[in-house]
Design a protein around this motif. Structure first.
Motif, short mmCIF file in Angstrom:
data_model
loop_
_atom_site.label_atom_id
_atom_site.label_comp_id
_atom_site.label_asym_id
_atom_site.label_seq_id
_atom_site.Cartn_x
_atom_site.Cartn_y
_atom_site.Cartn_z
N VAL A 76 30.60 40.41 37.75
CA VAL A 76 30.13 40.37 36.36
C VAL A 76 31.06 39.43 35.61
CG1 VAL A 76 29.13 42.70 36.35
CG2 VAL A 76 31.54 42.39 35.75
N ALA A 81 35.15 44.76 32.38
CA ALA A 81 34.19 45.47 33.22
C ALA A 81 34.45 45.19 34.70
CB ALA A 81 32.76 45.06 32.85
N THR A 188 23.39 41.84 40.81
CA THR A 188 24.58 41.05 40.52
C THR A 188 24.40 39.60 40.96
OG1 THR A 188 25.61 41.88 42.58
CG2 THR A 188 26.19 42.99 40.53
N THR A 205 26.21 47.45 35.22
CA THR A 205 27.66 47.56 35.08
C THR A 205 28.07 49.02 34.95
OG1 THR A 205 27.85 45.37 34.07
CG2 THR A 205 29.64 46.91 33.66
#
Length: 360
Positions: A76, A81, A188, A205
């Motif tokens: 990400v 995150a 992703t 996420t």
């Protein structure tokens, strides 16, 4: 989700693609076959033999150490995150073994002269917050200057030697529960190609950053026979290891397997990571798919996951109560199949809905 200190597309800095995948199971198995056997040690309770999530070493009759390590490239773009996800992923191996995380060490590779140092600070802050949430202690780490950012953790936990959960204990008649949806690798990969909305990125996420702590603590009260977390080898890859290690067959019901939104649509558009296809190539000879499940559907079941859920094998008599307890605790758990005495070491995937747990 925190905002990054500097607007950098972290996923574009990875030459490996968006899934942060492990080395493929077939390649890894070939490498491991070349290694000489280790010196036998009666205190090594779980080692390489069963492809388990972590190693377990007995210190006393009442205490054993659980040890694991995991790291990968960004999946990400938000550095905070990314740190959370990497930490949750590393901590997961301890939870899968029935242990409690005790300490963690950071593993850092970062282009310190190319990216703002605040980005690394955010990665470490995200990871540190997850370690705190797990009730563990960060004790240090190691860093190198590298062209490609990578982050992860080495984690040590504890477990009673008599309460270890391995992937090799499933029994015929056990029901299989899964505590997170799959499809993470495809999503992703899609992030790297700018195919997801902000809300969709936040959803995947959140799934990856969620600790398996609640699921693991909930299953402690039940007679779970086997457990593994679903990560880089995908649902079918880790299920295959459970089937082979336990000497049982597994039957999975495809409509019952939870899948994140838009996964099939994006897979059909071509956003399938190489690790997912490698997983499929590795397990396909040991899996019988219903004729109605097409190639895309098969790939989704093999999708390379980062920080996935727990795959739990629990006796039939306790399965409904465990599923209800997991859901009451806020875990996105589903019953997806069962272990059988026939066809040991293999998996059968049916394309019909399993109704045994409706109403739970």
């Amino acid at each position: 989700m925190q905002q990054p200190s500097q607007r950098v597309k972290l996923t574009s800095l990875s030459s490996k693609g968006g899934c942060g995948c492990k080395i493929g199971p077939a390649d890894l198995a070939q490498v491991l076959r070349e290694l000489p056997p280790g010196v036998p040690n009666p205190d090594l309770l779980v080692g390489l033999d069963t492809n388990d999530d972590a190693g377990v070493y007995r210190l006393t009759d009442e205490l054993a150490l659980v040890q694991t390590v995991d790291f990968f490239t960004p999946i990400v773009d938000d550095p905070y995150a990314f740190g959370q996800i990497a930490a949750a992923n590393a901590l997961s191996d301890v939870y899968a073994m029935g242990g409690k995380p005790l300490t963690a060490l950071n593993i850092v590779a970062f282009p310190i002269h190319k990216l703002d140092k605040s980005i690394l600070a955010d990665i470490l802050r995200g990871a540190g917050d997850k370690v705190k949430e797990a009730g563990a202690t960060l004790v240090g780490g190691h860093s190198i200057d590298d062209n490609e950012p990578k982050f992860g953790m080495a984690v040590t936990g504890t477990v009673h030697p008599g309460r270890i959960r391995t992937n090799a204990g499933a029994k015929p008649g056990d029901r299989l529960l899964l505590t997170k949806p799959i499809g993470v690798g495809i999503l992703t990969t899609s992030i790297k190609k700018d195919q997801l909305s902000a809300e969709e990125i936040e959803r995947v996420t959140r799934v990856m950053a969620t600790l398996n702590k609640t699921a693991a603590e909930t299953m402690e009260r039940f007679g779970v026979n086997a457990c593994t977390d679903v990560t880089g080898f995908g649902l079918l890859g880790h299920a295959s290891e459970m089937a082979k290690g336990s000497g049982v067959g597994l039957t999975l019901y495809r409509p019952n397997v939870p899948v994140l939104p838009r996964v099939r649509e994006l897979a059909e558009a071509g956003f399938v990571p190489g690790g997912t296809k490698n997983n499929f190539g590795h397990v396909r000879d040991g899996v019988e798919f219903a004729e109605s499940i097409d190639t895309i559907g098969q790939w989704i079941l093999c999708d390379a996951v980062t920080s996935g859920g727990l795959l739990i094998a629990v006796p039939e008599a306790e399965a409904r109560a465990l599923l209800a307890a997991l859901r009451e605790a806020g875990v996105e758990a589903e019953a997806i199949g069962e272990a059988t005495a026939d066809r040991p070491g293999t998996i059968r995937v049916l394309d019909e809905r399993w109704t045994e747990f409706e109403g739970v």
